[in-house]
Design a protein around this motif. Structure first.
Motif, PDB file in Angstrom:
ATOM      1  N   PHE A  42      32.261  28.642  37.982  1.00 38.14           N
ATOM      2  CA  PHE A  42      31.911  29.968  38.505  1.00 38.14           C
ATOM      3  C   PHE A  42      30.498  30.377  38.114  1.00 38.14           C
TER       4      PHE A  42
ATOM      5  N   ARG B 259      36.550  24.974  43.449  1.00 38.72           N
ATOM      6  CA  ARG B 259      37.687  24.278  44.061  1.00 38.72           C
ATOM      7  C   ARG B 259      37.629  22.774  43.847  1.00 38.72           C
TER       8      ARG B 259
ATOM      9  N   VAL C  54      38.927  22.292  40.307  1.00 38.88           N
ATOM     10  CA  VAL C  54      40.393  22.376  40.300  1.00 38.88           C
ATOM     11  C   VAL C  54      40.981  21.046  40.775  1.00 38.88           C
TER      12      VAL C  54
ATOM     13  N   GLN D  48      42.305  26.922  35.245  1.00 38.46           N
ATOM     14  CA  GLN D  48      42.007  28.029  34.351  1.00 38.46           C
ATOM     15  C   GLN D  48      43.051  29.134  34.511  1.00 38.46           C
TER      16      GLN D  48
ATOM     17  N   PRO E  87      42.912  32.729  33.845  1.00 34.95           N
ATOM     18  CA  PRO E  87      41.773  33.578  33.504  1.00 34.95           C
ATOM     19  C   PRO E  87      42.149  34.800  32.687  1.00 34.95           C
TER      20      PRO E  87
ATOM     21  N   LYS F 294      44.709  37.689  36.953  1.00 34.35           N
ATOM     22  CA  LYS F 294      44.322  37.462  38.357  1.00 34.35           C
ATOM     23  C   LYS F 294      45.434  36.861  39.205  1.00 34.35           C
TER      24      LYS F 294
ATOM     25  N   PHE G 253      48.304  37.233  42.225  1.00 38.82           N
ATOM     26  CA  PHE G 253      48.211  37.903  43.517  1.00 38.82           C
ATOM     27  C   PHE G 253      49.291  38.981  43.587  1.00 38.82           C
ATOM     28  N   PRO G 254      48.915  40.251  43.413  1.00 40.62           N
ATOM     29  CA  PRO G 254      49.919  41.301  43.261  1.00 40.62           C
ATOM     30  C   PRO G 254      50.768  41.516  44.514  1.00 40.62           C
ATOM     31  N   ASN G 255      50.187  41.211  45.687  1.00 43.04           N
ATOM     32  CA  ASN G 255      50.884  41.467  46.951  1.00 43.04           C
ATOM     33  C   ASN G 255      51.742  40.294  47.384  1.00 43.04           C
ATOM     34  N   LEU G 256      51.777  39.240  46.562  1.00 45.28           N
ATOM     35  CA  LEU G 256      52.590  38.080  46.885  1.00 45.28           C
ATOM     36  C   LEU G 256      53.753  37.993  45.903  1.00 45.28           C
TER      37      LEU G 256
ATOM     38  N   GLU H 154      55.556  32.777  45.811  1.00 39.68           N
ATOM     39  CA  GLU H 154      54.333  32.503  46.578  1.00 39.68           C
ATOM     40  C   GLU H 154      53.136  32.277  45.658  1.00 39.68           C
TER      41      GLU H 154
ATOM     42  N   LEU I   2      50.916  28.814  45.545  1.00 45.80           N
ATOM     43  CA  LEU I   2      49.466  28.744  45.746  1.00 45.80           C
ATOM     44  C   LEU I   2      48.765  28.019  44.600  1.00 45.80           C
TER      45      LEU I   2
ATOM     46  N   PHE J 134      47.621  24.760  45.624  1.00 45.16           N
ATOM     47  CA  PHE J 134      46.849  24.784  46.876  1.00 45.16           C
ATOM     48  C   PHE J 134      45.899  23.598  46.986  1.00 45.16           C
ATOM     49  N   ARG J 135      45.239  23.277  45.893  1.00 44.17           N
ATOM     50  CA  ARG J 135      44.171  22.279  45.961  1.00 44.17           C
ATOM     51  C   ARG J 135      44.588  20.936  45.360  1.00 44.17           C
TER      52      ARG J 135
ATOM     53  N   ARG K 119      51.292  29.351  37.408  1.00 44.90           N
ATOM     54  CA  ARG K 119      50.447  29.053  38.569  1.00 44.90           C
ATOM     55  C   ARG K 119      49.420  27.975  38.218  1.00 44.90           C
TER      56      ARG K 119
ATOM     57  N   ARG L 115      51.195  28.057  54.265  1.00 48.22           N
ATOM     58  CA  ARG L 115      50.310  27.956  53.127  1.00 48.22           C
ATOM     59  C   ARG L 115      48.998  28.698  53.411  1.00 48.22           C
TER      60      ARG L 115
ATOM     61  N   ARG M 281      46.464  36.032  52.540  1.00 49.17           N
ATOM     62  CA  ARG M 281      46.925  37.247  51.849  1.00 49.17           C
ATOM     63  C   ARG M 281      46.415  37.287  50.413  1.00 49.17           C
TER      64      ARG M 281
ATOM     65  N   ILE N  91      43.387  40.269  48.537  1.00 48.62           N
ATOM     66  CA  ILE N  91      43.543  41.235  47.446  1.00 48.62           C
ATOM     67  C   ILE N  91      43.057  40.716  46.105  1.00 48.62           C
ATOM     68  N   GLU N  92      42.977  39.426  45.925  1.00 46.06           N
ATOM     69  CA  GLU N  92      42.566  38.888  44.617  1.00 46.06           C
ATOM     70  C   GLU N  92      41.692  37.660  44.862  1.00 46.06           C
TER      71      GLU N  92
ATOM     72  N   GLY O 247      41.177  35.303  41.833  1.00 52.56           N
ATOM     73  CA  GLY O 247      42.377  34.498  41.615  1.00 52.56           C
ATOM     74  C   GLY O 247      42.481  33.393  42.655  1.00 52.56           C
TER      75      GLY O 247
ATOM     76  N   ILE P 224      40.261  30.648  41.801  1.00 52.34           N
ATOM     77  CA  ILE P 224      40.780  29.932  40.637  1.00 52.34           C
ATOM     78  C   ILE P 224      41.813  28.881  41.027  1.00 52.34           C
ATOM     79  N   VAL P 225      42.602  29.152  42.050  1.00 55.37           N
ATOM     80  CA  VAL P 225      43.546  28.118  42.480  1.00 55.37           C
ATOM     81  C   VAL P 225      42.908  27.138  43.470  1.00 55.37           C
ATOM     82  N   GLY P 226      41.633  27.331  43.763  1.00 55.61           N
ATOM     83  CA  GLY P 226      40.934  26.351  44.586  1.00 55.61           C
ATOM     84  C   GLY P 226      40.862  26.697  46.067  1.00 55.61           C
TER      85      GLY P 226
END
Ligand code: ATP
Ligand code: MG
Lengths: 233, 289
Positions: free
Chosen positions: A50, A71, A74, A80, A82, A86, A88-91, A95, A99, A102-103, A146, B164, B170, B174-175, B178, B181-183
């Motif tokens: 970062f 990415r 990762v 990390q 952090p 951090k 995702f509050p809306n997930l 979920e 995520l 994801f990578r 996560r 995915r 989403r 909002i983040e 974050g 951080i997950v790539g």
């Protein structure tokens, strides 16, 4: 495994890190200690890509990380957790965990998901709950879960015990040992000196942008300077 | 009188579904990129012209044109965000407003310059056929638009909640940190979202054209209603946009019935003001925390 050499970094004109040399071997738990504002999070963010350092480099298994994007880092196996979680509050919790893969380690998402649910029963009871409605401790667990979903080879934990009750702090440190026992190297950034040295093999102390002490946990615990500066003994 | 109400409501629903589709793109872009896309109406106008030219030069039916226009507009939206909006706004949200506003001015005026202000329509007789629904006679083109818009709203919902990429969108909304951080590639995700929003508006254009027209100013007709829909539904809420779009379509139709055709839109703005008074976060919006 991770080699940091001569890192200088800062924000604009302000230098925060002034020549950091550090290494983390495979399977190690290394504690990075230091009081507020000395640059611990800055160093994490240099490792994760970062922040681009003004001098020095970070290598992971001999490959240069400096200049790579977060990415890509990762994908190479550094996750990390952090400061400030951090998540995702809306997930939902599920979920959020998904995520995490994801990578990296997407093919083994299912197995890792089950494994993490077994490590964090509290999360597995709340898979459909929105992460924003979790308690602070649960959010911390989720952030760690996560991070683990990407099967990291190095996990960076930035003050994981912050804001947790003493009981949960105990649990957190036990967890770090457990994760490490599965072969994951851990960089543990902490202000909780005693407990960190209890689980770490080695430790570094950062003060005003420079590493002022380093050694095995046992050496550090015996060091009168450290005892005085951080434990008030 | 009461015999006129049901047809008006049904007609309103068909128009409302198109409002919803346009607003869906707008609210998605707002919810994820946190920008108000002033170019949305201009993109609708471009979509109408794209479908118009495909019909007039190549004889492609606007409903068939969907399979060309929608992917092309997805790419257009993706590139607009990636190549124009993001670099020119340098990360500042005020700049983004100016950039999208400028884009809309440029697009509208280029359209005026190249295509003149003539009203263009396509001649697709079957779109004007009537279908009987619950005893009311509706225009077939509008009924097709209604079902297609609902279908797409449903597909979009599935995409956002079950895939995915949808989760990543989403998450970025909002983040952002974050997500990095997950790539997740945030810039790519932004562009993808802008592309999807633009694809929605292009689909709306293809569905509209058979029973509507294209002019360089046609975007304004819709964009005001679309903004109202977005705010009324709750900024960034996809189900909100759907509900509000349908509601506004009905309100407009009933307004037209009782106040006269040209005053139908008054109802929309009255409803809008009432929403702001009593539910400032919108029908399905979350209160700011
Ligand atoms: N984005 C930023 N812009 C400017 N200065 C920053 C930024 N982030 C951190 N700093 C400054 O850099 C210094 C080091 O910050 P850093 O977050 O690395 O400290 P830390 O060791 O992690 O502290 P803490 O234990 O409180 O988390 C601080 O003086 C901080 O104010
Ligand atoms: Mg910190």
């Amino acid at each position: 495994m991770l080699e940091i050499t001569g890192i200088h970094a800062g924000y604009g004109q302000m230098a925060v890190l002034r020549g950091i040399d550090m290494r983390i071997g495979p399977g190690e738990i290394v504690a990075l200690l230091g009081s507020n504002g000395v640059g611990k999070t800055t160093l994490n963010n240099v490792i994760s890509g970062f922040i681009v350092p003004s001098a020095g480099e970070v290598r992971f298994d001999g490959e240069r990380l400096t200049g790579r994007r977060p990415r890509e880092i990762v994908a190479m196996g550094i996750a990390q957790v952090p400061e400030g979680r951090k998540v995702f509050p809306n997930l939902t919790v599920a979920e959020n965990l998904e995520l995490g893969a994801f990578r990296r380690a997407g093919a083994r998402k299912r197995q890792n998901f089950d494994r993490i649910c077994a490590i964090f029963p509290r999360l597995s009871e709340r898979l459909e709950q929105l992460a924003g409605t979790l308690s602070g401790g649960e959010q911390q667990m989720l952030a760690i879960g996560r991070g683990l979903m990407s099967e990291p080879r190095l996990l960076i934990l930035d003050e994981p015990s912050l804001g947790l009750s003493p009981l949960l702090v105990e649990e957190m440190f036990a967890l770090v040992t457990r994760i490490n026992a599965e072969g994951v190297a851990v960089l543990l950034v902490e202000q909780n000196v005693m407990q960190s040295l209890g689980v770490a093999g080695r430790a570094y102390v950062l003060e005003q942008g420079q590493l002022v002490m380093q050694g095995t946990a046992a050496e550090m615990l015996a060091d009168p300077k450290l005892r005085q500066a951080y434990l008030g003994l | 009188m009461s015999s006129l109400i049901l047809p008006a409501v049904l007609n309103g629903l068909t128009m409302g579904a198109v409002y919803a589709l346009i607003a869906l793109g707008l609210t998605l872009i707002y919810g994820v990129l946190h920008i108000i896309n002033f170019a949305h109406g201009s993109l609708l106008m471009l979509g109408l012209y794209a479908a118009y030219f495909l019909f007039s030069y190549l004889g492609i039916d606007p409903y068939l044109a969907i399979i060309f226009v929608v992917p092309a507009f997805f790419v257009l939206g993706y590139l607009l965000q990636r190549v124009v909006i993001a670099p020119m706004s340098a990360g500042s949200e005020q700049n983004v407003l100016l950039v999208t506003l400028a884009l809309s001015l440029v697009i509208d005026n280029l359209a005026l310059f190249f295509w003149t202000s003539n009203t263009r329509t396509v001649d697709i007789p079957y779109a004007w056929d009537t279908v009987e629904v619950l005893g009311a006679y509706l225009t077939k083109g509008r009924v097709i638009a209604f079902f297609a818009a609902l279908l797409v709203a449903g597909l979009m919902w599935l995409f956002m909640t079950r895939t995915r990429t949808g989760s990543a969108i989403r998450a970025v909304a909002i983040e952002k940190r974050g997500a990095e951080i997950v790539g997740i590639d945030v810039n790519h995700t932004y562009a993808l979202t802008f592309g999807i929003g633009t694809a929605c508006v292009a689909l709306a254009a293809c569905l509209l054209l058979p029973t509507f027209y294209a002019t360089p100013q046609v975007g304004y007709t819709f964009v005001l209603v679309a903004f109202t829909t977005v705010v009324m539904g709750g900024m960034g809420s996809l189900p909100g946009a759907l509900v509000a779009g349908l509601a506004l379509g009905v309100i407009e139709a009933l307004g037209g019935l009782f106040l006269g055709e040209s005053l139908g839109q008054i109802g929309i703005f009255v409803a809008f003001i009432l929403t702001l008074l009593f539910r400032p976060a919108g029908l399905l919006g979350r209160k700011p925390t």
